[in-house]
Every structure is written in C-alpha cells, then in structure tokens.
Design an enzyme around this catalytic site. Structure first.
Site, short mmCIF file in Angstrom:
data_model
loop_
_atom_site.label_atom_id
_atom_site.label_comp_id
_atom_site.label_asym_id
_atom_site.label_seq_id
_atom_site.Cartn_x
_atom_site.Cartn_y
_atom_site.Cartn_z
N SER A 1 0.54 -0.95 0.11
CA SER A 1 -0.14 -0.37 0.30
C SER A 1 1.22 1.48 -0.15
O SER A 1 -0.39 2.22 -0.16
CB SER A 1 -1.18 0.39 1.26
OG SER A 1 -1.97 -0.90 1.26
N SER A 2 2.30 1.70 0.78
CA SER A 2 2.77 2.64 0.46
C SER A 2 4.09 2.39 -0.08
O SER A 2 4.62 0.76 0.31
CB SER A 2 2.44 2.85 2.02
OG SER A 2 3.37 2.34 3.36
#
Length: 135
Positions: free
Chosen positions: A28-29
């Site tokens: 996600s990041s």
C-alpha cells in the site's frame, strides 16, 4: 458468493492451465515496501504456488507495477489495469494474490475483477481457489 476449494482438481482444468497465470503483487505504501520486505518477498513466492497448481514457470507472469500504491483510493494502479486487460483479452487462466485486499479495496475494482473472471473463466487464488463461474 464464490465457491471456494482447497483442492486444485475441483477448480483448475486443462483449459485454465492453457492460459497464463498472473501473480499480482502490491504493497500500500512506499514505507511498507521499504520496511516490510518479507511481505513483498512472500508475494513474489506465489509464483511457486502457480507452478504447484500446474502452470509451467515460463507461463507465470508477475505484475508488480503497483508496489507502493494503495488499493483503496483513486491512485492510478497501472498494474491492476494491466491485469484487467489481460483477463479481458482472454489471456488469464489464474489470478493469484496474497489476499483479496491486495487486488482491490474498493467495490468498483473488486466487482470489475470478479465480473471479468466470471465472464472469461478465470480462477482466483488467495488462501483458497475461487471459481467465480460457480454458484
């Protein structure tokens, strides 16, 4: 509701194996990519699962363009778009992801994926095998 199975022989056919297997890898990041490398490595090892399900290694494609991109927002996920395109072109027999949240975290993307997999007869593998064609 998708029918799930732990047994490949209940879902996977020669027609599925005649197409490509796609491994979708996403974190996600960028922070997760940098500091939780074991998750990324685990996702890359899903290639071994596709091979165990009967796909030759050379017929397993890894899509990892979405590392560091959330599946929840409106961020352009080119890897997800590529996956959707490959399914729509009839090239996919299997889609594997570590879990469903890696594929999509919003209903629009999830339903698009399910609809295309159902239409083109693609098995989805997470913890289990899912055939969206079966009730």
């Amino acid at each position: 509701m998708l029918r799930a199975s732990n047994r490949p022989d209940e879902c996977v056919t020669a027609a599925h194996r005649g197409k490509l297997a796609y491994i979708y890898v996403r974190q996600s990041s960028l922070n997760q990519v940098r500091h939780h490398q074991e998750s990324t490595e685990l996702q890359y090892r899903l290639v071994d699962r596709a091979v165990a399900l009967g796909w030759p290694h050379e017929r397993v494609q890894v899509i990892d363009e979405d590392l560091g991109k959330s599946g929840a927002g409106t961020i352009e996920r080119m890897g997800f778009k590529k996956l959707i395109a490959e399914i729509g072109l009839g090239n996919a027999g299997l889609v594997i992801s570590l879990d469903a949240s890696r594929l999509a975290r919003n209903n629009r993307d999830w339903h698009q994926l399910l609809d295309l997999c159902s239409l083109f007869g693609v098995i989805i593998a997470g913890e289990r095998l899912y055939d969206p064609c079966l009730p």
